[in-house]
Structure formats: structure tokens, C-alpha cells
Design a protein around this motif. Sequence first.
Motif, PDB file in Angstrom:
ATOM      1  N   ARG A  93       0.829  -1.210   0.000  1.00  0.00           N
ATOM      2  CA  ARG A  93       0.000   0.000   0.000  1.00  0.00           C
ATOM      3  C   ARG A  93       0.864   1.260   0.000  1.00  0.00           C
ATOM      4  O   ARG A  93       1.949   1.285   0.558  1.00  0.00           O
ATOM      5  CB  ARG A  93      -0.906   0.039   1.232  1.00  0.00           C
ATOM      6  CG  ARG A  93      -1.984  -1.004   1.223  1.00  0.00           C
ATOM      7  CD  ARG A  93      -2.928  -0.800   2.402  1.00  0.00           C
ATOM      8  NE  ARG A  93      -3.795  -1.928   2.569  1.00  0.00           N
ATOM      9  CZ  ARG A  93      -4.963  -2.083   1.952  1.00  0.00           C
ATOM     10  NH1 ARG A  93      -5.381  -1.165   1.120  1.00  0.00           N
ATOM     11  NH2 ARG A  93      -5.708  -3.148   2.159  1.00  0.00           N
ATOM     12  N   ILE A  94       0.282   2.292  -0.586  1.00  0.00           N
ATOM     13  CA  ILE A  94       0.898   3.616  -0.578  1.00  0.00           C
ATOM     14  C   ILE A  94       0.243   4.403   0.550  1.00  0.00           C
ATOM     15  O   ILE A  94      -0.978   4.345   0.719  1.00  0.00           O
ATOM     16  CB  ILE A  94       0.647   4.318  -1.931  1.00  0.00           C
ATOM     17  CG1 ILE A  94       1.350   3.551  -3.053  1.00  0.00           C
ATOM     18  CG2 ILE A  94       1.101   5.771  -1.889  1.00  0.00           C
ATOM     19  CD1 ILE A  94       0.915   3.961  -4.447  1.00  0.00           C
ATOM     20  N   ASP A  95       1.027   5.100   1.315  1.00  0.00           N
ATOM     21  CA  ASP A  95       0.502   5.929   2.399  1.00  0.00           C
ATOM     22  C   ASP A  95      -0.195   7.145   1.785  1.00  0.00           C
ATOM     23  O   ASP A  95       0.456   8.085   1.331  1.00  0.00           O
ATOM     24  CB  ASP A  95       1.644   6.367   3.311  1.00  0.00           C
ATOM     25  CG  ASP A  95       1.200   7.212   4.484  1.00  0.00           C
ATOM     26  OD1 ASP A  95       0.008   7.580   4.571  1.00  0.00           O
ATOM     27  OD2 ASP A  95       2.068   7.524   5.325  1.00  0.00           O
ATOM     28  N   LEU A  96      -1.527   7.110   1.764  1.00  0.00           N
ATOM     29  CA  LEU A  96      -2.284   8.182   1.127  1.00  0.00           C
ATOM     30  C   LEU A  96      -2.164   9.499   1.886  1.00  0.00           C
ATOM     31  O   LEU A  96      -2.263  10.565   1.280  1.00  0.00           O
ATOM     32  CB  LEU A  96      -3.746   7.778   0.963  1.00  0.00           C
ATOM     33  CG  LEU A  96      -3.985   6.605  -0.003  1.00  0.00           C
ATOM     34  CD1 LEU A  96      -5.451   6.255  -0.073  1.00  0.00           C
ATOM     35  CD2 LEU A  96      -3.422   6.909  -1.376  1.00  0.00           C
ATOM     36  N   LYS A  97      -1.914   9.450   3.173  1.00  0.00           N
ATOM     37  CA  LYS A  97      -1.728  10.703   3.924  1.00  0.00           C
ATOM     38  C   LYS A  97      -0.477  11.424   3.433  1.00  0.00           C
ATOM     39  O   LYS A  97      -0.400  12.641   3.491  1.00  0.00           O
ATOM     40  CB  LYS A  97      -1.629  10.420   5.415  1.00  0.00           C
ATOM     41  CG  LYS A  97      -2.940   9.995   6.024  1.00  0.00           C
ATOM     42  CD  LYS A  97      -2.790   9.720   7.503  1.00  0.00           C
ATOM     43  CE  LYS A  97      -4.119   9.232   8.057  1.00  0.00           C
ATOM     44  NZ  LYS A  97      -3.988   8.743   9.413  1.00  0.00           N
ATOM     45  N   ARG A  98       0.456  10.677   2.941  1.00  0.00           N
ATOM     46  CA  ARG A  98       1.727  11.229   2.501  1.00  0.00           C
ATOM     47  C   ARG A  98       1.770  11.511   0.991  1.00  0.00           C
ATOM     48  O   ARG A  98       2.337  12.525   0.561  1.00  0.00           O
ATOM     49  CB  ARG A  98       2.853  10.263   2.863  1.00  0.00           C
ATOM     50  CG  ARG A  98       4.210  10.775   2.536  1.00  0.00           C
ATOM     51  CD  ARG A  98       5.271   9.866   3.122  1.00  0.00           C
ATOM     52  NE  ARG A  98       6.577  10.240   2.633  1.00  0.00           N
ATOM     53  CZ  ARG A  98       7.636   9.459   2.645  1.00  0.00           C
ATOM     54  NH1 ARG A  98       7.532   8.247   3.134  1.00  0.00           N
ATOM     55  NH2 ARG A  98       8.769   9.875   2.170  1.00  0.00           N
ATOM     56  N   PHE A  99       1.180  10.642   0.174  1.00  0.00           N
ATOM     57  CA  PHE A  99       1.367  10.725  -1.269  1.00  0.00           C
ATOM     58  C   PHE A  99       0.119  11.108  -2.071  1.00  0.00           C
ATOM     59  O   PHE A  99       0.226  11.311  -3.277  1.00  0.00           O
ATOM     60  CB  PHE A  99       1.922   9.396  -1.803  1.00  0.00           C
ATOM     61  CG  PHE A  99       3.318   9.113  -1.333  1.00  0.00           C
ATOM     62  CD1 PHE A  99       4.400   9.791  -1.870  1.00  0.00           C
ATOM     63  CD2 PHE A  99       3.552   8.184  -0.324  1.00  0.00           C
ATOM     64  CE1 PHE A  99       5.693   9.531  -1.440  1.00  0.00           C
ATOM     65  CE2 PHE A  99       4.830   7.927   0.115  1.00  0.00           C
ATOM     66  CZ  PHE A  99       5.920   8.605  -0.437  1.00  0.00           C
ATOM     67  N   LEU A 100      -1.041  11.200  -1.422  1.00  0.00           N
ATOM     68  CA  LEU A 100      -2.252  11.528  -2.175  1.00  0.00           C
ATOM     69  C   LEU A 100      -2.213  12.987  -2.625  1.00  0.00           C
ATOM     70  O   LEU A 100      -1.950  13.887  -1.834  1.00  0.00           O
ATOM     71  CB  LEU A 100      -3.507  11.286  -1.329  1.00  0.00           C
ATOM     72  CG  LEU A 100      -4.836  11.461  -2.063  1.00  0.00           C
ATOM     73  CD1 LEU A 100      -5.022  10.383  -3.124  1.00  0.00           C
ATOM     74  CD2 LEU A 100      -5.990  11.423  -1.068  1.00  0.00           C
ATOM     75  N   TRP A 101      -2.475  13.199  -3.895  1.00  0.00           N
ATOM     76  CA  TRP A 101      -2.525  14.552  -4.470  1.00  0.00           C
ATOM     77  C   TRP A 101      -3.745  15.274  -3.987  1.00  0.00           C
ATOM     78  O   TRP A 101      -4.852  14.730  -3.941  1.00  0.00           O
ATOM     79  CB  TRP A 101      -2.548  14.431  -5.985  1.00  0.00           C
ATOM     80  CG  TRP A 101      -2.749  15.719  -6.714  1.00  0.00           C
ATOM     81  CD1 TRP A 101      -1.998  16.851  -6.619  1.00  0.00           C
ATOM     82  CD2 TRP A 101      -3.782  16.013  -7.650  1.00  0.00           C
ATOM     83  NE1 TRP A 101      -2.485  17.824  -7.450  1.00  0.00           N
ATOM     84  CE2 TRP A 101      -3.586  17.328  -8.106  1.00  0.00           C
ATOM     85  CE3 TRP A 101      -4.849  15.285  -8.163  1.00  0.00           C
ATOM     86  CZ2 TRP A 101      -4.414  17.941  -9.037  1.00  0.00           C
ATOM     87  CZ3 TRP A 101      -5.665  15.883  -9.099  1.00  0.00           C
ATOM     88  CH2 TRP A 101      -5.452  17.190  -9.529  1.00  0.00           C
ATOM     89  N   SER A 102      -3.559  16.505  -3.600  1.00  0.00           N
ATOM     90  CA  SER A 102      -4.658  17.365  -3.193  1.00  0.00           C
ATOM     91  C   SER A 102      -4.580  18.629  -4.026  1.00  0.00           C
ATOM     92  O   SER A 102      -3.726  19.490  -3.780  1.00  0.00           O
ATOM     93  CB  SER A 102      -4.550  17.694  -1.701  1.00  0.00           C
ATOM     94  OG  SER A 102      -5.578  18.538  -1.315  1.00  0.00           O
ATOM     95  N   PRO A 103      -5.452  18.733  -5.045  1.00  0.00           N
ATOM     96  CA  PRO A 103      -5.394  19.928  -5.894  1.00  0.00           C
ATOM     97  C   PRO A 103      -5.712  21.183  -5.088  1.00  0.00           C
ATOM     98  O   PRO A 103      -6.549  21.156  -4.205  1.00  0.00           O
ATOM     99  CB  PRO A 103      -6.439  19.681  -6.966  1.00  0.00           C
ATOM    100  CG  PRO A 103      -7.358  18.670  -6.385  1.00  0.00           C
ATOM    101  CD  PRO A 103      -6.556  17.873  -5.397  1.00  0.00           C
ATOM    102  N   GLY A 104      -5.016  22.239  -5.374  1.00  0.00           N
ATOM    103  CA  GLY A 104      -5.216  23.423  -4.576  1.00  0.00           C
ATOM    104  C   GLY A 104      -5.530  24.643  -5.304  1.00  0.00           C
ATOM    105  O   GLY A 104      -5.819  25.042  -6.268  1.00  0.00           O
TER     106      GLY A 104
END
Length: 104
Positions: A93-104
Motif C-alpha cells: 500500500r501507498i501511504d495516502l496521507k503522505r502521497f495523495l494529491w490534493s489539488p489546490g
Amino acid sequence: MPADSFTDRIKELLVRIPRGRVAAYGQIALLAGNAGGARQVVRVLHSSSARDKLPWHRVINSRGTISLRPGAGYELQKELLEAEGVEFGDNGRIDLKRFLWSPG
């Protein structure tokens, strides 16, 4: 110029995912205006990634894992993500807290 179709909005979002970040199919669908359109995101990736040079490898499932099966693209996607600095845990698994893109 704003995108005029759901497919166009999906493509516009996909090209914005930066190196070293990932997005989930459902996240892209929601941002493109159809919360239930995750399968359409898959369709766009399948049909348009090569032609439109979409960063298909940066899209994963909501569990933080690659949806492709081993021997059917899994290894390539993982290799491309790791080359961009995305890390996988022992559970794949990929740590989504760390690597998930959040468009801003």
C-alpha cells in the motif's frame, strides 16, 4: 477554456497530478463532477493514456494499492511510481496521507 465534457475534465485533472503523487479513481471522478464515475476514469485511462500522454501510473484505488494484476501492468506501474519517489509499504500500500494529491 473550461472542459465541456466529463471525459475532458477527467483528462485535465489527470495531467495535473504531479510527479511523486497519486490520485484515486473515485477522487478524479468526484473532482470532475461525477462522484459515481470511477469506472469512467478507468475507461478514459485505458482508451486515452497513450494518445494523450496521460500519467496513468499515478492513479490507484482508494485503498492505496495498484488495481492492475501482477503480470498485467502491476510491475510497470509500481516501477514508475517508485521512480518518482512514491513508496510502498510491506503490504503493497501507498501511504495516502503522505502521497495523495490534493489539488489546490
